[in-house]
Enzyme design. Structure first.
Site, mmCIF file in Angstrom:
data_model
loop_
_atom_site.group_PDB
_atom_site.id
_atom_site.type_symbol
_atom_site.label_atom_id
_atom_site.label_comp_id
_atom_site.label_asym_id
_atom_site.label_seq_id
_atom_site.Cartn_x
_atom_site.Cartn_y
_atom_site.Cartn_z
ATOM 1 N N HIS A 242 0.846 -1.201 0.000
ATOM 2 C CA HIS A 242 0.000 0.000 0.000
ATOM 3 C C HIS A 242 0.877 1.245 0.000
ATOM 4 O O HIS A 242 1.890 1.311 0.710
ATOM 5 C CB HIS A 242 -0.904 -0.004 1.230
ATOM 6 C CG HIS A 242 -1.685 1.270 1.405
ATOM 7 N ND1 HIS A 242 -2.632 1.691 0.503
ATOM 8 C CD2 HIS A 242 -1.637 2.220 2.372
ATOM 9 C CE1 HIS A 242 -3.148 2.834 0.904
ATOM 10 N NE2 HIS A 242 -2.555 3.185 2.033
ATOM 11 N N SER A 243 0.492 2.236 -0.807
ATOM 12 C CA SER A 243 1.119 3.553 -0.807
ATOM 13 C C SER A 243 2.640 3.455 -0.975
ATOM 14 O O SER A 243 3.120 2.951 -1.978
ATOM 15 C CB SER A 243 0.738 4.283 0.485
ATOM 16 O OG SER A 243 1.182 5.611 0.469
ATOM 17 N N TYR A 244 3.413 3.903 0.036
ATOM 18 C CA TYR A 244 4.873 3.908 -0.084
ATOM 19 C C TYR A 244 5.458 2.501 -0.159
ATOM 20 O O TYR A 244 6.620 2.317 -0.514
ATOM 21 C CB TYR A 244 5.493 4.662 1.095
ATOM 22 C CG TYR A 244 6.947 5.033 0.871
ATOM 23 C CD1 TYR A 244 7.278 6.099 0.046
ATOM 24 C CD2 TYR A 244 7.968 4.304 1.458
ATOM 25 C CE1 TYR A 244 8.599 6.436 -0.182
ATOM 26 C CE2 TYR A 244 9.298 4.632 1.242
ATOM 27 C CZ TYR A 244 9.604 5.702 0.418
ATOM 28 O OH TYR A 244 10.918 6.027 0.180
ATOM 29 N N SER A 272 -0.704 3.725 -4.830
ATOM 30 C CA SER A 272 0.739 3.963 -4.786
ATOM 31 C C SER A 272 1.138 4.848 -5.966
ATOM 32 O O SER A 272 0.915 4.467 -7.120
ATOM 33 C CB SER A 272 1.492 2.630 -4.847
ATOM 34 O OG SER A 272 2.870 2.823 -4.674
#
Length: 761
Positions: A242-244, A272
């Site tokens: 998720h994301s970073y 992301s």
């Protein structure tokens, strides 16, 4: 010369003296009052200061059914406790850290993962990080690696805020871990944000020191690959980030390109920004990732809609018809007094999950909606058919869970795992055995949807699987009662007699043990002249229950006595030996039966494609009968669809069921010429309730259910947006005004001519 005071002068002096005395007395009297006020002020100041505790329970909270609620009132977490917002924020951050520890414990106890120190060669005095791994990491062929985003989140979390406000199911990774384990995957849960520690080397000075192997999220990911993923046996690896976490995936692919290309078959990302992160690595890495990486992002398109691609991944929509904020504001989320709760008349867990999914993503095709409405109307008109369908559905357990247990290629070989598989295979046989009955019932239907679902049940592969199971499983009911012993007996006699000589021999020994226990039961019943029955529990083993008030003398060979209400439970030395003998035989039988069942599963696995269609069919049938039951019981009407929305005497569906008084019916009319309606009125007059009612009725109509009204016609909408209440958010640094502006900006950017927008104040 002597001066004589006059009477008036003397009186004046006396009055002054009395006034001074009274003044002194008032000061004396006021002093304790002021002290009391000062002490009260100090106490209030103390109550407005956050006191740090070391457990959630001391703050008055605990996790109940996966949600953080008050121990006393069962109400959700409350942020505004102190008048000072800084103290509220301190309290929130402390509770957040305690939530981290609670999640760690659940990963170990519920998900059965083990905490592993990073770095692996850390010295005793060295500060460390940690990750969580499953115990089959070294041996499993399939592996899932889970990577969270940046911020305060730790291992096992997607969002600490969501865990606190919405619950573990939404904010934690445990549901993904459970599904991965059920599908036979080993699991690694990373901890990319635990990067440093505070070292107090000098008086009044502290330095931030990095943790070896985890000084950054990227270094942590590469360390996990080198020391855990690389030595593992897994040939098929999937990564969820998720994301970073997407940046961590890029770093691992960059450093271990050949191995990554060979072993990783899929990478799933959520929200992301890979266009930014992708600039850090070479083009050959991006090209390799593009073949196996998908990034799901928030969008107004339907779920899984292809949104194109960038240099390193494909992009798909994770958007839903009703945005998350609107689902809570309008009352769609599961819980008491919600739209989900009033429609929850499903008979299976699969039906409940399908209902939840449809509430969050209603249909937008009119023909599909009519298709469902015809099926609902068919069941309402034919009460006999609806009763038959509901009765048969009660026999269906969670087919989806059974399939996940059956498709594992490298399952665990413990007694507990064997018990689970034996139970699952018997449930699968009973489900397939009752399918023809459901098919015969649906053949009476007149709706096209139910007829099509009936045709799915006529797939010949169901009979092939059933024949294979019946060739080796016992078809006769060995025990009709329920209970701990009855469940064990059913597992013992799951395989047909005569199929395996060793199994028959062990079962004969079990029968001898049961006969000996029954003999003891008869002996003690005659000795005490009272009713006695034997039972088996996991803690006591075999014991004899003397029913009624027992006042006699127990024999000398009794080793334990327990009383429960009016019954006395005794265990003799002979019963203890029989319990040990039974347990040894039971374990051997389970392991031997499990070997036969694993061979059986390998035979039926090629025909298992039909089972996924069965899940879909049963889920839809269950949801349709739920719509029919609710609509019939509450006098709902079938809505029509056209260019305009016009509802006569509409009722709020939740208040209609849960309200203390019958709701006041309202008319609703929306058309092209009058597509903006301004609702005014005094406080507490029902304006917000009226707005929610419009959204809920629109959703009810578009999922195929009937609606609470006298007449109803709806215009199909593609999106529903709402802004009913907004609060400040100190966690993200947003004031109430800023939060409202951001929400309105989101609506303005995403709305279309076919959107329904509800704004409250």
């Amino acid at each position: 010369m002597t001066t004589r005071q006059t009477a008036s002068t003397r009186n004046s002096s006396v009055e002054k003296t009395n006034t001074k005395a009274k003044s002194r007395q008032l000061k004396i009297d006021e002093e304790p009052i002021n002290n009391v006020k000062r002490r009260r002020t100090e106490q209030n100041d103390i109550q407005n200061i956050h006191i740090q505790y070391d457990s959630l329970e001391k703050y008055g909270y605990h996790f109940k059914n996966g949600k953080l609620v008050s121990i006393e009132t069962d109400k959700p977490f409350k942020f505004d406790v102190f008048s000072d917002n800084e103290e509220n924020q301190k309290r929130y951050e402390t509770i957040g850290k305690l939530v981290d520890n609670a999640v760690f414990e659940l990963l170990e106890k519920t998900c059965h993962l083990q905490r592993v120190t990073v770095p692996v060669d850390a010295k005793k005095s060295e500060h460390t990080s940690f990750i969580f791994t499953s115990n089959d990491l070294v041996t499993a062929d399939y592996l899932m690696v889970i990577i969270h985003g940046t911020g305060v989140v730790r291992a096992g979390q997607w969002s600490r805020k969501l865990i606190i406000n919405e619950g573990l199911k939404i904010g934690s990774q445990m549901e993904y871990i459970r599904r991965a384990r059920a599908a036979g995957y080993a699991v690694i849960v990373t901890n990319t944000n635990l990067n440093n520690f505070e070292s107090s080397r000098f008086l009044r000075r502290s330095t931030i020191c990095p943790i070896r192997g985890s000084s950054t999220a990227e270094e942590h990911g590469c360390y996990v690959w080198e020391h855990f993923i690389h030595p593992s046996h897994a040939k098929h690896i999937c990564i969820m980030a998720h994301s970073y976490g997407g940046a961590v995936v890029l770093e691992m692919a960059h450093h271990f390109l050949k191995e990554f290309d060979k072993r990783v078959f899929a990478v799933a990302l959520t929200d992301s920004p890979m266009t930014v992160y992708g600039r850090r690595v070479k083009k050959n890495v991006l090209k390799m990732l593009k073949q196996r990486m998908i990034n799901w992002v928030v969008d107004t398109e339907e779920v899984d809609t292809d949104l194109g691609e960038n240099d390193c991944c494909q992009i798909r929509s994770a958007g839903i018809l009703v945005d998350f904020a609107s689902s809570n504001q309008c009352g769609l989320a599961p819980g008491f007094q919600s739209l989900y709760s009033i429609l929850q008349a499903t008979k299976t867990k699969m039906g409940g999950r399908t209902l939840r999914a449809n509430l969050m993503e209603p249909l937008i095709d009119v023909n599909s909606i009519h298709y469902r409405q015809d099926a609902v109307e068919n069941l309402i008109d034919d009460e006999k058919l609806m009763f038959q369908v509901q009765t048969i559905l009660l026999h269906f357990t969670d087919v989806e869970r059974i399939i996940l247990a059956c498709i594992q290629e490298n399952p665990s070989r413990t007694v507990a795992a064997a018990e689970k598989r034996i139970t699952m295979i018997n449930q699968l046989r009973r489900i397939l055995d009752i399918l023809p009955t459901l098919q015969q019932a649906l053949e009476q239907s007149t709706s096209d949807l139910l007829k099509n679902l009936c045709s799915i049940l006529s797939d010949q592969r169901f009979q092939i699987i059933l024949d294979i199971l019946n060739s080796q499983l016992t078809t006769e009911q060995t025990v009709s009662s329920n209970g701990f012993l009855a469940a064990k007996i059913r597992r013992i006699f799951s395989i047909r007699s005569g199929f395996d000589e060793r199994l028959d021999s062990l079962r004969a020994d079990v029968i001898v043990v049961i006969d000996d226990v029954e003999s003891l039961e008869k002996e003690f019943s005659e000795r005490f002249n009272m009713p006695v029955r034997y039972n088996l529990t996991n803690t006591r083993g075999f014991s004899l229950e003397i029913i009624g008030e027992f006042k006699g003398v127990l024999p000398a060979n009794v080793v334990s006595v327990a009383k429960k209400q009016k019954s006395t439970f005794i265990t003799t030395l002979q019963l203890a030996h029989l319990s040990d003998r039974f347990e040894l035989l039971y374990n051997d039988i389970c392991l031997l039966t499990d070997q036969i069942i694993l061979i059986l599963l390998a035979k039926i696995r090629p025909h298992f494609g039909c089972m996924y269609k069965l899940i879909e069919a049963i889920s839809i049938i269950d949801m349709i009968q739920s719509f029919a039951e609710v609509s019939k019981a509450r006098d709902y009407v079938r809505p029509m669809f056209g260019l305009n929305t016009k509802i006569i005497k509409a009722r709020h569906p939740v208040i209609d069921l849960f309200g203390q008084q019958k709701p006041i019916a309202n008319n609703i009319e929306l058309c092209k010429e009058m597509n903006i309606i301004l609702v005014t009125g005094p406080n507490m007059s029902g304006k917000s309730t009226y707005l929610r009612q419009i959204a809920l009725l629109q959703i009810l109509a578009q999922i195929g259910c009937f609606v609470p009204a006298e007449q109803a016609r709806f215009r199909i909408v593609n999106e529903i947006f709402s802004k009913i209440r907004q609060h400040d958010n100190l966690f993200t640094g947003q004031s109430t005004f800023s939060s409202e502006i951001n929400h309105i900006a989101f609506i303005l950017n995403c709305m279309t001519p076919n959107s329904l927008i509800i704004l409250d104040e």
